[in-house]
Scaffold this active site. Sequence first.
Site, PDB file in Angstrom:
ATOM      1  N   ASP A 100      48.904 -45.373 -26.318  1.00  0.00           N
ATOM      2  CA  ASP A 100      50.084 -45.083 -25.523  1.00  0.00           C
ATOM      3  C   ASP A 100      50.961 -46.325 -25.501  1.00  0.00           C
ATOM      4  O   ASP A 100      50.535 -47.400 -25.930  1.00  0.00           O
ATOM      5  CB  ASP A 100      49.724 -44.587 -24.117  1.00  0.00           C
ATOM      6  CG  ASP A 100      49.056 -45.643 -23.251  1.00  0.00           C
ATOM      7  OD1 ASP A 100      48.484 -46.610 -23.811  1.00  0.00           O
ATOM      8  OD2 ASP A 100      49.078 -45.494 -22.026  1.00  0.00           O
ATOM      9  N   TYR A 102      53.123 -49.740 -24.656  1.00  0.00           N
ATOM     10  CA  TYR A 102      52.899 -50.906 -23.803  1.00  0.00           C
ATOM     11  C   TYR A 102      53.475 -50.605 -22.428  1.00  0.00           C
ATOM     12  O   TYR A 102      54.544 -50.005 -22.300  1.00  0.00           O
ATOM     13  CB  TYR A 102      53.602 -52.136 -24.384  1.00  0.00           C
ATOM     14  CG  TYR A 102      53.096 -52.577 -25.735  1.00  0.00           C
ATOM     15  CD1 TYR A 102      51.747 -52.820 -25.957  1.00  0.00           C
ATOM     16  CD2 TYR A 102      53.974 -52.773 -26.802  1.00  0.00           C
ATOM     17  CE1 TYR A 102      51.284 -53.253 -27.197  1.00  0.00           C
ATOM     18  CE2 TYR A 102      53.523 -53.203 -28.040  1.00  0.00           C
ATOM     19  CZ  TYR A 102      52.179 -53.433 -28.240  1.00  0.00           C
ATOM     20  OH  TYR A 102      51.735 -53.853 -29.467  1.00  0.00           O
ATOM     21  N   PHE A 113      52.754 -50.300 -31.319  1.00  0.00           N
ATOM     22  CA  PHE A 113      52.429 -51.711 -31.552  1.00  0.00           C
ATOM     23  C   PHE A 113      53.659 -52.609 -31.647  1.00  0.00           C
ATOM     24  O   PHE A 113      53.519 -53.833 -31.667  1.00  0.00           O
ATOM     25  CB  PHE A 113      51.572 -51.893 -32.820  1.00  0.00           C
ATOM     26  CG  PHE A 113      50.226 -51.243 -32.732  1.00  0.00           C
ATOM     27  CD1 PHE A 113      49.222 -51.792 -31.958  1.00  0.00           C
ATOM     28  CD2 PHE A 113      49.965 -50.059 -33.408  1.00  0.00           C
ATOM     29  CE1 PHE A 113      47.980 -51.175 -31.853  1.00  0.00           C
ATOM     30  CE2 PHE A 113      48.724 -49.438 -33.321  1.00  0.00           C
ATOM     31  CZ  PHE A 113      47.731 -50.003 -32.546  1.00  0.00           C
ATOM     32  N   HIS A 229      40.109 -51.039 -33.521  1.00  0.00           N
ATOM     33  CA  HIS A 229      41.430 -51.203 -32.917  1.00  0.00           C
ATOM     34  C   HIS A 229      41.793 -52.697 -32.867  1.00  0.00           C
ATOM     35  O   HIS A 229      40.909 -53.543 -32.684  1.00  0.00           O
ATOM     36  CB  HIS A 229      41.413 -50.623 -31.505  1.00  0.00           C
ATOM     37  CG  HIS A 229      42.772 -50.475 -30.902  1.00  0.00           C
ATOM     38  ND1 HIS A 229      43.419 -51.503 -30.242  1.00  0.00           N
ATOM     39  CD2 HIS A 229      43.617 -49.411 -30.863  1.00  0.00           C
ATOM     40  CE1 HIS A 229      44.599 -51.075 -29.826  1.00  0.00           C
ATOM     41  NE2 HIS A 229      44.748 -49.814 -30.178  1.00  0.00           N
TER      42      HIS A 229
END
Length: 267
Positions: A100, A102, A113, A229
């Site tokens: 989801d 930031y 990202f 991740h």
Amino acid sequence: MRLLMALQAAYALRRAALRTRRVGIRARTTLRAAPDEWALPPGWAAVLAEELKSDRHQALRAFVEAERNSQEVYPPPGDTLAALRAVDLAEVEVVIVGQDPYHGPGQAHGLCFSVSDLSQCVFPPSLRNVLREASRTTELWPEHPDPAKRGDLSRWASEGVLLLNSVLTVRRGAANSHAGQGWEAFTDAVVKAVAERERGVVFALWGNAAKRKVSNNLGGQHRVVSTSHPSPLSAAKGRDAFMGSDCFSRINAHLTELGRRPVRGPA
């Protein structure tokens, strides 16, 4: 004297009314100029038509609107579907799936990202690891010359990289606060639309959530680069650790194998 005071009071009231009117006009102009949060390019709108008409999606829209009216929500409304506006369905070459947005001020702008201006916010640790790993492939993923723009991955999007979060909005300071409201079904439909194309695509699956979301939908024409991740909690752990994985070199090797041009960095 009383007459003068009355005239001064009337003048002050008139000026205040004019200022209020100007503010109102500016506000209405801003509202008219703001992009529609839910507008999609024709290619995506066509393949997502069934999902967009569903009761589930209408409930999602109502939820996001209610949250925006009562909470600070990221990204801004005009950026909610930025990933799909940046890359049309026919142009997708690589898919990177995040979780989801930031949830800190000034960070999210609709591309997973990515941060458009690092001088305006805290540097997200996951993005820092993404850039560190990308820098291992400097000939293909050069570092942006402006430090403030190092985290802006818009260049990747312009080269066909779909930077898609699983959930596309979030409440300030509350990770995963908009999970389970319908975004997952919407982005599942996005992934399905890409996976059903005959043209092969490279899927970069970073973390278990991305692997669960995508792996079962893929045909043999596609390629997969799978790692942990990039979060500091998992980036260096396990046999498929993100750090040191050369995932960007592997993405570009698959693109070359598919007869496509390798993706360059955000410079």
